[in-house]
Design a protein around this motif. Sequence first.
Motif, mmCIF file in Angstrom:
data_model
loop_
_atom_site.group_PDB
_atom_site.id
_atom_site.type_symbol
_atom_site.label_atom_id
_atom_site.label_comp_id
_atom_site.label_asym_id
_atom_site.label_seq_id
_atom_site.Cartn_x
_atom_site.Cartn_y
_atom_site.Cartn_z
ATOM 1 N N LEU A 167 0.555 -1.321 0.006
ATOM 2 C CA LEU A 167 0.172 0.085 0.017
ATOM 3 C C LEU A 167 0.876 1.138 -0.060
ATOM 4 O O LEU A 167 0.321 2.439 -0.051
ATOM 5 N N PHE A 168 2.282 1.150 0.427
ATOM 6 C CA PHE A 168 3.008 2.267 0.213
ATOM 7 C C PHE A 168 4.165 2.256 -0.602
ATOM 8 O O PHE A 168 4.875 1.509 -0.340
ATOM 9 N N VAL A 182 5.765 10.188 -2.355
ATOM 10 C CA VAL A 182 5.131 9.065 -1.970
ATOM 11 C C VAL A 182 3.682 8.761 -1.953
ATOM 12 O O VAL A 182 3.138 9.759 -2.122
ATOM 13 N N THR A 183 3.447 7.605 -2.158
ATOM 14 C CA THR A 183 2.045 7.090 -2.271
ATOM 15 C C THR A 183 1.575 6.111 -1.416
ATOM 16 O O THR A 183 2.048 5.207 -1.187
ATOM 17 N N TYR A 184 0.247 6.503 -0.877
ATOM 18 C CA TYR A 184 -0.238 5.527 0.108
ATOM 19 C C TYR A 184 -1.784 5.088 -0.491
ATOM 20 O O TYR A 184 -2.506 6.052 -0.500
ATOM 21 N N SER A 185 -2.130 3.875 -0.631
ATOM 22 C CA SER A 185 -3.434 3.373 -0.985
ATOM 23 C C SER A 185 -4.174 3.124 0.196
ATOM 24 O O SER A 185 -4.014 2.307 1.049
ATOM 25 N N ILE A 186 -4.953 4.239 0.562
ATOM 26 C CA ILE A 186 -5.909 4.005 1.844
ATOM 27 C C ILE A 186 -6.948 3.065 1.813
ATOM 28 O O ILE A 186 -7.247 2.553 2.552
ATOM 29 N N TRP A 238 -9.395 4.943 -2.681
ATOM 30 C CA TRP A 238 -8.807 6.168 -2.198
ATOM 31 C C TRP A 238 -7.235 6.004 -1.969
ATOM 32 O O TRP A 238 -6.733 5.269 -1.745
ATOM 33 N N VAL A 239 -6.643 7.327 -2.630
ATOM 34 C CA VAL A 239 -5.242 7.161 -2.607
ATOM 35 C C VAL A 239 -4.893 8.742 -2.251
ATOM 36 O O VAL A 239 -5.375 9.591 -2.614
ATOM 37 N N LEU A 240 -3.435 8.595 -1.364
ATOM 38 C CA LEU A 240 -2.861 9.735 -0.940
ATOM 39 C C LEU A 240 -1.330 9.842 -1.334
ATOM 40 O O LEU A 240 -0.662 8.663 -1.397
ATOM 41 N N ASP A 241 -1.360 11.304 -1.933
ATOM 42 C CA ASP A 241 0.105 11.352 -2.570
ATOM 43 C C ASP A 241 0.740 12.625 -1.995
ATOM 44 O O ASP A 241 0.025 13.571 -1.527
ATOM 45 N N LEU A 242 1.921 12.456 -1.931
ATOM 46 C CA LEU A 242 3.013 13.619 -1.382
ATOM 47 C C LEU A 242 3.863 14.038 -2.273
ATOM 48 O O LEU A 242 4.754 12.870 -2.783
ATOM 49 N N VAL A 243 3.917 15.001 -3.105
ATOM 50 C CA VAL A 243 4.881 15.233 -4.364
ATOM 51 C C VAL A 243 5.729 16.570 -3.813
ATOM 52 O O VAL A 243 5.138 17.445 -3.570
ATOM 53 N N GLY A 244 7.136 16.426 -4.288
ATOM 54 C CA GLY A 244 7.908 17.642 -4.183
ATOM 55 C C GLY A 244 8.468 17.865 -5.387
ATOM 56 O O GLY A 244 8.773 17.144 -6.161
ATOM 57 N N GLN A 245 8.676 19.294 -5.825
ATOM 58 C CA GLN A 245 9.475 19.571 -7.011
ATOM 59 C C GLN A 245 10.143 20.665 -6.378
ATOM 60 O O GLN A 245 9.816 21.934 -6.159
ATOM 61 N N SER A 262 8.107 23.558 -4.463
ATOM 62 C CA SER A 262 6.664 23.342 -4.431
ATOM 63 C C SER A 262 6.409 21.946 -3.866
ATOM 64 O O SER A 262 6.884 20.748 -4.109
ATOM 65 N N ILE A 263 5.503 21.651 -2.702
ATOM 66 C CA ILE A 263 5.019 20.609 -2.176
ATOM 67 C C ILE A 263 3.464 20.542 -2.344
ATOM 68 O O ILE A 263 2.741 21.507 -2.219
ATOM 69 N N TYR A 264 3.242 19.245 -2.732
ATOM 70 C CA TYR A 264 1.819 18.896 -3.131
ATOM 71 C C TYR A 264 1.334 17.996 -2.290
ATOM 72 O O TYR A 264 2.145 16.802 -2.178
ATOM 73 N N MET A 265 0.137 17.995 -1.701
ATOM 74 C CA MET A 265 -0.669 16.923 -1.067
ATOM 75 C C MET A 265 -1.948 16.658 -1.827
ATOM 76 O O MET A 265 -2.587 17.543 -2.033
ATOM 77 N N ARG A 266 -2.023 15.570 -2.507
ATOM 78 C CA ARG A 266 -3.165 15.181 -3.193
ATOM 79 C C ARG A 266 -4.006 14.095 -2.597
ATOM 80 O O ARG A 266 -3.285 12.811 -2.477
ATOM 81 N N ILE A 267 -5.235 14.058 -2.350
ATOM 82 C CA ILE A 267 -6.151 12.709 -2.226
ATOM 83 C C ILE A 267 -7.084 12.655 -3.081
ATOM 84 O O ILE A 267 -7.893 13.715 -3.913
#
Length: 391
Positions: free
Chosen positions: A329-330, A351-355, A359-366, A382-387
Motif C-alpha cells: 500500500l505504500f 510517496v504514495t499511500y493507498s488508503i 482512495w489514494v494519498l500522494d505527497l509530491v515535491g518539486q 513546491s510541495i503538493y498533497m493530493r487525495i
Amino acid sequence: MNRSVRLLTLLAFLFHFHNVHAQDDTTVKREPKFTVKGYVKYLEQVSFAGNATDLETNSLIHNRLNFRYQPNSHFNFRLEVRTRLYYGELVQNYPGFAALATSTNEPINLSKNWVNQNAVLFNSTVDRASGEYLNGKWDITVGAQRINWGINTVWTPNDIFNTFNYFDFDYEERPGSDAARVQYAFNTSSSLELDVSPGKTTEQDIEALMYHYNRWGYDFQVFSGIYHEDYTTGLGWAGNIKGAGFKGEVSYFTPYGSYSDTASLVASLSLDYGFKNGVYVLVSGLYNSMGKDSSINIVQLTSETLSAKNMFPFKYTAFAEISYPFTPLFKATLAGMYTPSGNSIVALPSVTYSISNNWVLDLVGQCFFSEQNGGYQPLGNSIYMRIKWGF
C-alpha cells in the motif's frame, strides 16, 4: 456558434453515424452498454523560494467524469469532462494563470471559464468527445481523443500530436487532440496508422503516417508527416537488454516553404529495470538541438505546454528515478533531473499511500536549483498533497 452548440452538433453527428451503420450489423448483437466512471481529487500546493517562511498557497478541486456508450462490438462513443476549481494566492498573484491552466490550440474550443476573478478560477473542459468504429482489421476514431505515439516515460519526441509536460503530474489522462485516426492491422505485430489533426490555422495542422512492426524481439515505429510548419520524420523502439527495458525515440523537424526557422533534432533514450526485491530503477536522457545554455525557468517548465519540436529548454538533460514499495500500500520514489547546459538540478521526491481500493494519498515535491556564485541555490520549491477518490 457557441461552445455548447458545437458540442451538441458533434455528439449528434456521432450518434447519427452510429444509427446509419448499425443497421448493417447482423453478425454480432449485444445489449447497449453505458458506463460512467471518474474521480474527485483535492490538491493542496505550497510554494516558496529560498525562505520557507515566505509561502504561497494554491488549492485545486478536480473532478472528472468519463461517459462511455458501447452499443455493440463495432461502435464506441466517449465523452470525458474535467472540471477544476483553483483558488489561492498563486491564482491571484501570477499573471496569466487562467491562460496557462486552460490553454488549447484545438479548432473547437470546449473549455469554459465560469469564474475568473480575484483568487478564483472555475473551469470546465471537454477533452474527450469521440466516436470509434471497429471492424476486423480497421479501427477508425473521430473527435477529441488521445493519440499517444510516445514510448518513453519522461520525454517523448515521437508524441507529435499530444506532447505532455512531465511536471504536470495531476493531468493523468494527458492532453488530447481534435483529430481523425485510421488504423489498419496487417497482423498481430504490424499495422499502419494515419492521423490528421487540424489546428485553428493551417500553420497549426498536424498530419502523419506511422508504421508499426516487430523485428528481433523489438517493437519499432517509423513515421513521417507535417508538424505545423515543418516536415517531420521519426523512429521509435522498445525492447530489452538482458532483462532491462530499452526504449528510444528520435524525431527530426525541418521547415518548409518560406517559413524561416531552423531544423530541429530531438532524441531520448531510457533504461529501466525491476529488481526481485521490488526496487525499480529508471534512467533517461534527452538531446534537444534547439535547447539553450541558460538558467532554469520554473514557469516554463511547470506551467507551459511544451512542443515536440522543442520539448525541454535545455540541449542536454539527464533523468534518474528509483522507487521501492515498502508495503503493498505504500511506495516511495526519488527522482531527479540534471542539465549540464543549464547548470540546473530538479529534485522530485514523492510517496504514495493507498488508503483503500478507491482512495489514494500522494505527497509530491518539486525542488529547483541553479548554479549561482559557485554553488547551487534554490530557485523555487513546491510541495503538493493530493487525495483522490475514484468511482
